[in-house]
Enzyme design. Structure first.
Site, PDB file in Angstrom:
ATOM      1  N   LEU A 126       7.274  12.020  -6.669  1.00 39.78           N
ATOM      2  CA  LEU A 126       6.684  12.001  -8.014  1.00 39.78           C
ATOM      3  C   LEU A 126       5.208  12.336  -7.910  1.00 39.78           C
ATOM      4  CD1 LEU A 126       7.089  11.321 -11.031  1.00 39.78           C
ATOM      5  CD2 LEU A 126       6.339   9.002 -10.482  1.00 39.78           C
ATOM      6  N   HIS A 230      -0.371   1.933  -2.256  1.00 42.38           N
ATOM      7  CA  HIS A 230      -1.560   2.785  -2.338  1.00 42.38           C
ATOM      8  C   HIS A 230      -2.048   2.779  -3.792  1.00 42.38           C
ATOM      9  CE1 HIS A 230      -3.890   6.515  -2.202  1.00 42.38           C
ATOM     10  NE2 HIS A 230      -3.837   6.437  -0.883  1.00 42.38           N
TER      11      HIS A 230
HETATM   12  C1  LIG Z   1       2.662   8.751 -10.444  1.00 41.15           C
HETATM   13  C2  LIG Z   1       1.977   9.631 -11.469  1.00 41.15           C
HETATM   14  C3  LIG Z   1       2.812  10.880 -11.708  1.00 41.15           C
HETATM   15  C4  LIG Z   1       1.915   8.860 -12.810  1.00 41.15           C
HETATM   16  O1  LIG Z   1       1.174   9.587 -13.761  1.00 41.15           O
HETATM   17  P1  LIG Z   1      -0.073   8.904 -14.509  1.00 41.15           P
HETATM   18  O2  LIG Z   1      -1.065   8.463 -13.482  1.00 41.15           O
HETATM   19  O3  LIG Z   1      -0.553   9.855 -15.566  1.00 41.15           O
HETATM   20  O4  LIG Z   1       0.610   7.656 -15.172  1.00 41.15           O
HETATM   21  P2  LIG Z   1       0.118   6.753 -16.380  1.00 41.15           P
HETATM   22  O5  LIG Z   1       0.868   7.207 -17.591  1.00 41.15           O
HETATM   23  O6  LIG Z   1      -1.377   6.709 -16.437  1.00 41.15           O
HETATM   24  O7  LIG Z   1       0.614   5.338 -15.928  1.00 41.15           O
HETATM   25  C5  LIG Z   1       1.958   5.014 -15.877  1.00 41.15           C
HETATM   26  C6  LIG Z   1       2.065   3.528 -16.129  1.00 41.15           C
HETATM   27  O8  LIG Z   1       1.378   2.809 -15.094  1.00 41.15           O
HETATM   28  C7  LIG Z   1       0.348   1.971 -15.658  1.00 41.15           C
HETATM   29  N1  LIG Z   1      -0.787   1.951 -14.742  1.00 41.15           N
HETATM   30  C8  LIG Z   1      -1.747   2.895 -14.622  1.00 41.15           C
HETATM   31  N2  LIG Z   1      -2.611   2.544 -13.663  1.00 41.15           N
HETATM   32  C9  LIG Z   1      -2.215   1.359 -13.157  1.00 41.15           C
HETATM   33  C10 LIG Z   1      -2.688   0.486 -12.144  1.00 41.15           C
HETATM   34  N3  LIG Z   1      -3.778   0.771 -11.451  1.00 41.15           N
HETATM   35  N4  LIG Z   1      -2.010  -0.654 -11.887  1.00 41.15           N
HETATM   36  C11 LIG Z   1      -0.867  -0.946 -12.599  1.00 41.15           C
HETATM   37  N5  LIG Z   1      -0.359  -0.137 -13.569  1.00 41.15           N
HETATM   38  C12 LIG Z   1      -1.016   0.990 -13.851  1.00 41.15           C
HETATM   39  C13 LIG Z   1       0.025   2.629 -16.993  1.00 41.15           C
HETATM   40  O9  LIG Z   1      -0.496   1.669 -17.891  1.00 41.15           O
HETATM   41  C14 LIG Z   1       1.394   3.113 -17.425  1.00 41.15           C
HETATM   42  O10 LIG Z   1       2.181   2.048 -17.918  1.00 41.15           O
HETATM   43  P3  LIG Z   1       2.768   2.068 -19.414  1.00 41.15           P
HETATM   44  O11 LIG Z   1       3.608   3.309 -19.499  1.00 41.15           O
HETATM   45  O12 LIG Z   1       3.540   0.822 -19.503  1.00 41.15           O
HETATM   46  O13 LIG Z   1       1.564   2.120 -20.309  1.00 41.15           O
HETATM   47  C15 LIG Z   1       0.543   9.981 -11.008  1.00 41.15           C
HETATM   48  O14 LIG Z   1      -0.234   8.801 -10.975  1.00 41.15           O
HETATM   49  C16 LIG Z   1       0.483  10.618  -9.653  1.00 41.15           C
HETATM   50  O15 LIG Z   1       0.738  11.827  -9.492  1.00 41.15           O
HETATM   51  N6  LIG Z   1       0.074   9.861  -8.600  1.00 41.15           N
HETATM   52  C17 LIG Z   1      -0.212  10.343  -7.250  1.00 41.15           C
HETATM   53  C18 LIG Z   1       1.020  10.568  -6.447  1.00 41.15           C
HETATM   54  C19 LIG Z   1       1.778   9.300  -6.071  1.00 41.15           C
HETATM   55  O16 LIG Z   1       1.198   8.395  -5.461  1.00 41.15           O
HETATM   56  N7  LIG Z   1       3.045   9.279  -6.472  1.00 41.15           N
HETATM   57  C20 LIG Z   1       3.937   8.227  -6.186  1.00 41.15           C
HETATM   58  C21 LIG Z   1       4.426   8.278  -4.765  1.00 41.15           C
HETATM   59  S1  LIG Z   1       5.788   7.174  -4.511  1.00 41.15           S
HETATM   60  C22 LIG Z   1       7.136   8.074  -4.981  1.00 41.15           C
HETATM   61  O17 LIG Z   1       7.084   9.263  -5.179  1.00 41.15           O
HETATM   62  C23 LIG Z   1       8.396   7.310  -5.212  1.00 41.15           C
HETATM   63  C24 LIG Z   1       8.458   6.759  -6.607  1.00 41.15           C
HETATM   64  C25 LIG Z   1       9.047   7.708  -7.626  1.00 41.15           C
HETATM   65  O18 LIG Z   1       9.509   8.797  -7.288  1.00 41.15           O
HETATM   66  O19 LIG Z   1       9.099   7.314  -8.816  1.00 41.15           O
END
Ligand SMILES: CC(C)(COP(=O)(O)OP(=O)(O)OC[C@H]1O[C@@H](n2cnc3c(N)ncnc32)[C@H](O)[C@@H]1OP(=O)(O)O)[C@@H](O)C(=O)NCCC(=O)NCCSC(=O)CCC(=O)O
Ligand SMILES: NC(=[NH2+])NCCC[C@H](N)C(=O)O
Length: 339
Positions: A126, A230
């Site tokens: 993701l 992380h």
């Molecule tokens: C994972 C995503 C795609 C998510 O996109 P966004 O960051 O735009 O998400 P968002 O809409 O801002 O946040 C999603 C939900 O998490 C909450 N949220 C945001 N920041 C937070 C924090 N620091 N602690 C706890 N919760 C948090 C938000 O309020 C929202 O909840 P509400 O909807 O309730 O308001 C991105 O962050 C990303 O590309 N991250 C880097 C790559 C990564 O680490 N990927 C995961 C690897 S692990 C993996 O791939 C396996 C898991 C999987 O495949 O799902």
């Protein structure tokens, strides 16, 4: 419009760029041209394969901005892990030491190497590029997979897991990994994680400690990050926890990141998604935001749409632009999930 579709060979460049951007510990996307090309080829095969039961298929999808043609994110589901290689975890356990004779009772935590998730489906890969992390895009990217799981449940293991990236710094140092490097594996975290991503796992069987490890004997900095994610992965974890995913004591063998699990049919969005028959027309004024997909496999598409869904009614109006993006015609079905 942002549309999710199966990855294809022409997306190689974008996938390579995402592999670079996603950084260390994003195990499933090692920066390796051959591996990424063969990953895409395997996915193309999986999306067209007839199957009796899930084996080693991989369904990697991309998020495309149709205005620019740019690929801005990825999300994946593995059908069943550990079918062609071994799929390792550390399982957290407890041993109790008690002596009436000396009046001492201790509970100590252990880490035991296991393959307990063999056969499980896995949510993975993701990633959303930085400037698209807004407007619920991450939410839609992660949750779109539950429409696919609901529609094609027979293609996946009954338990669904996700390995969440554990703690490591920008240089790829993992606080959990240090003791493993020093006393057992020799190679550094970046290399170990890289080989794992390439499915070159022989060294794990050869070099990982053969006996259970006592957590209390590990360095304090390693103990502290067991089950921790992380910082960049917290949103991803938050989304899965809201679906009912929980950590049941399994962590990554290299960075200590938690693995979460849920039974496929217990996933909230799998339960709540519905099949509706569409009429193409103007969006009603009382419409709300939904994640929508078609019911196809190789031609799978998902996006967001404003719909006026009525509880007991199996019909819905879909605007022509979204219908075209989903490649559905009047009278055909779509799967919908409230955003
Ligand atoms: C994972 C995503 C795609 C998510 O996109 P966004 O960051 O735009 O998400 P968002 O809409 O801002 O946040 C999603 C939900 O998490 C909450 N949220 C945001 N920041 C937070 C924090 N620091 N602690 C706890 N919760 C948090 C938000 O309020 C929202 O909840 P509400 O909807 O309730 O308001 C991105 O962050 C990303 O590309 N991250 C880097 C790559 C990564 O680490 N990927 C995961 C690897 S692990 C993996 O791939 C396996 C898991 C999987 O495949 O799902
Ligand atoms: N603990 C870990 N590093 N697990 C791998 C996390 C990354 C993510 N699950 C992926 O698809 O690559």
């Amino acid at each position: 419009m942002l549309v999710i579709r199966p990855i294809r060979s022409t997306d190689f460049k974008a996938l390579y760029q995402i592999a670079e951007e996603s950084g260390h510990g994003f195990t499933s996307l090692p920066v390796n041209e051959d591996l990424l090309r063969s990953k895409i080829a395997r996915v193309e095969e999986s999306f067209t394969k007839q199957i009796d039961k899930p084996f080693d298929e991989g369904y990697l999808m991309v998020l495309e901005d149709t205005e620019t043609g740019e690929v801005v994110g990825t999300c994946g589901i593995e059908a069943a892990v550990g079918m062609v290689d071994a799929f390792y975890h550390y399982r957290l356990g407890t041993e109790v030491y008690h002596s009436e004779q000396i009046g001492v009772r201790n509970e100590v935590e252990t880490l035991t190497l296991c393959h307990d998730y063999t056969g499980a489906a896995e949510l993975c890969t993701l990633f959303l590029r930085g400037h698209y992390r807004k407007n619920n895009n991450g939410r839609m990217l992660s949750r779109s997979r539950f429409l696919f799981l609901a529609q094609h449940a027979e293609r996946f293991g009954e338990t669904v897991i996700a390995e969440m990236r554990g703690e490591s710094d920008a240089d790829g140092n993992s606080p959990f990994y240090g003791w493993l490097q020093e006393h057992f594996l020799g190679i550094d975290f970046v290399q170990a994680d890289y080989l794992s991503g390439l499915s070159q796992k022989a060294f794990m069987a050869e070099m990982m400690p053969k006996n259970a490890v006592y957590v209390c004997l590990l360095p304090k900095e390693a103990q502290k990050v067991i089950g921790e994610v992380h910082a960049n992965t917290r949103p991803a974890l938050n989304l899965l926890q809201a679906e009912g995913f929980r950590c049941r004591g399994y962590v990554d063998i290299f960075d200590g990141g938690p693995t979460v699990e849920c039974h496929l049919h217990d996933i909230r969005s799998v339960r709540e998604s519905r099949l509706l028959t569409i009429t193409i027309g103007a969006t009603p004024s009382d419409a709300e935001s939904y994640i929508v997909s078609n019911t196809q496999l190789a031609d799978y598409r998902a996006t967001t749409a404003n719909l006026a869904v009525v509880d007991d009614c199996d019909d819905v109006i879909l605007d022509a632009q979204t219908a075209a993006a989903l490649m559905v015609a009047d009278g055909e079905q779509i799967r919908v999930l409230p955003m």
